[in-house]
Every structure is written in C-alpha cells, then in structure tokens.
Design a protein around this motif. Sequence first.
Motif, PDB file in Angstrom:
ATOM      1  N   UNK A 268       0.838  -1.175   0.000  1.00  0.00           N
ATOM      2  CA  UNK A 268       0.000   0.000   0.000  1.00  0.00           C
ATOM      3  C   UNK A 268       0.891   1.249   0.000  1.00  0.00           C
ATOM      4  N   UNK A 269       0.482   2.255  -0.728  1.00  0.00           N
ATOM      5  CA  UNK A 269       1.300   3.448  -0.896  1.00  0.00           C
ATOM      6  C   UNK A 269       1.622   4.116   0.433  1.00  0.00           C
TER       7      UNK A 269
ATOM      8  N   UNK B 164      -1.176  13.552   6.124  1.00  0.00           N
ATOM      9  CA  UNK B 164      -2.364  13.206   5.325  1.00  0.00           C
ATOM     10  C   UNK B 164      -2.038  12.066   4.361  1.00  0.00           C
ATOM     11  N   UNK B 165      -0.857  12.096   3.753  1.00  0.00           N
ATOM     12  CA  UNK B 165      -0.444  11.012   2.843  1.00  0.00           C
ATOM     13  C   UNK B 165      -0.270   9.715   3.616  1.00  0.00           C
ATOM     14  N   UNK B 166       0.366   9.809   4.784  1.00  0.00           N
ATOM     15  CA  UNK B 166       0.704   8.608   5.545  1.00  0.00           C
ATOM     16  C   UNK B 166      -0.510   7.975   6.228  1.00  0.00           C
ATOM     17  N   UNK B 167      -1.580   8.715   6.390  1.00  0.00           N
ATOM     18  CA  UNK B 167      -2.807   8.132   6.942  1.00  0.00           C
ATOM     19  C   UNK B 167      -3.801   7.750   5.854  1.00  0.00           C
TER      20      UNK B 167
ATOM     21  N   UNK C 260      -0.122  11.770  -2.868  1.00  0.00           N
ATOM     22  CA  UNK C 260       0.780  12.760  -3.467  1.00  0.00           C
ATOM     23  C   UNK C 260       0.445  13.015  -4.939  1.00  0.00           C
ATOM     24  N   UNK C 261       0.635  14.251  -5.372  1.00  0.00           N
ATOM     25  CA  UNK C 261       0.484  14.551  -6.802  1.00  0.00           C
ATOM     26  C   UNK C 261       1.744  14.093  -7.526  1.00  0.00           C
ATOM     27  N   UNK C 262       1.744  14.164  -8.836  1.00  0.00           N
ATOM     28  CA  UNK C 262       2.850  13.643  -9.626  1.00  0.00           C
ATOM     29  C   UNK C 262       4.169  14.357  -9.327  1.00  0.00           C
TER      30      UNK C 262
ATOM     31  N   UNK D 289       9.819  12.792  -4.233  1.00  0.00           N
ATOM     32  CA  UNK D 289      10.049  11.690  -3.299  1.00  0.00           C
ATOM     33  C   UNK D 289      10.997  10.648  -3.893  1.00  0.00           C
ATOM     34  N   UNK D 290      10.768  10.308  -5.153  1.00  0.00           N
ATOM     35  CA  UNK D 290      11.622   9.308  -5.806  1.00  0.00           C
ATOM     36  C   UNK D 290      13.060   9.806  -5.936  1.00  0.00           C
TER      37      UNK D 290
END
Length: 188
Positions: free
Chosen positions: A1-2, A33-36, A41-43, A49-50
């Motif tokens: 899961x992301x 918010x992303x981690x919950x 995340x947008x592109x 992040x990458x």
Amino acid sequence: MLRERLIAYRKENRLTQAELANQIHVSRQTIPHWETGQSTPDIQSLVFLCDLYNITIDELLDDKLVAMQAKAILKQSRQLALGIGIAIMAAYASLLSSRWLLFTYAMMLTTAFSTIGVMLCLTLIKITKPFRLSTCQSLIHYLITGQIPVGRRPKISGQQLLFLAGLGICLGLVLTFSPGIAYLGWTI
C-alpha cells in the motif's frame, strides 16, 4: 500500500514528517495526510520523493507486481537456499573425508561442492535481485515469510564491504583449518 511505503521510506531515510515536507516543498500537514491515507501525493511530489529516496516511481507505486513476482519464485528461492546449505555441509564433509580417502580425491570433492555452492549463491542473488534484498536479514525474511520487506535498504559502503570480505575470509580459514588440524592432523 502506498501509505505504508511512504512511511517506510521516510523512516528508512531517518526523516521526520516536517523535514520531509521541507525537502520536497509541501506543507507540514501534507505528509501526515499522505501517511494516513487521507490524500495521495500529486505527480510532482512523487517525482520529488523518488529523487530524494533514489528510487523509481514504479518502486514506490507498484508493490503488487513485485509481490506477485516474489511469490512466483519463492519455491525456487527456498530450494536454492536449501541447496546452498547442503553444498556447504558436503564441502566440509568431503574435506574431512581426506582422512579416509586419497587426499587428491577429497580435495576434488571439496572443490566440486564449493563450486556448486557458489553457483547456487549466484543464482539466488540473480533471481532475487529485482526485490533489492541487500541484507542477509531481508533475504532470510523473504525465504521464511515469502514477503519482501518494505523500503530499500541502505547501500553498503566500500569500507564495510572490505570489512565483510575480510571477515568472510577469516571465518572461511578458521572453518577450513580447524577440522584439518583437529581431525586430519594438519600442522601449521
């Protein structure tokens, strides 16, 4: 899961949520918010992040494909690991057999089993390379559970690699000469 991957990569890189937000130019509230799973995340954020984690977008997003590949070769990986263990035991048994066999034959057997063990190790490394199992702990976890640990393990530095190689050589010498001295009457 992301969201699990986002947490794992952040923790692996020893970043707080605030530090990560600062480095990829988003608000401090965005990361929780992303981690919950409240948002994704947008592109542009995915690209940041990458770049920060030195991974591809596929590695960040496509965990199902990697998991399916890992499951597909799990049985083969376990058979290779078993073969490696058998080759190691056979190599030491053939070394000890020089007490009863002609020394030349015993050494030929030792060499043959050692070569088989090395070839099995290289094969296991090759087939598990896409899963980035860069530590013994992650490889053992995969072989036991069939699951790829989330996140990417830190790279080993050149000095650490030299230390590990030296340690391996010393251990190999001890494991080779101990039975030779104790059971075969070798002298130094």
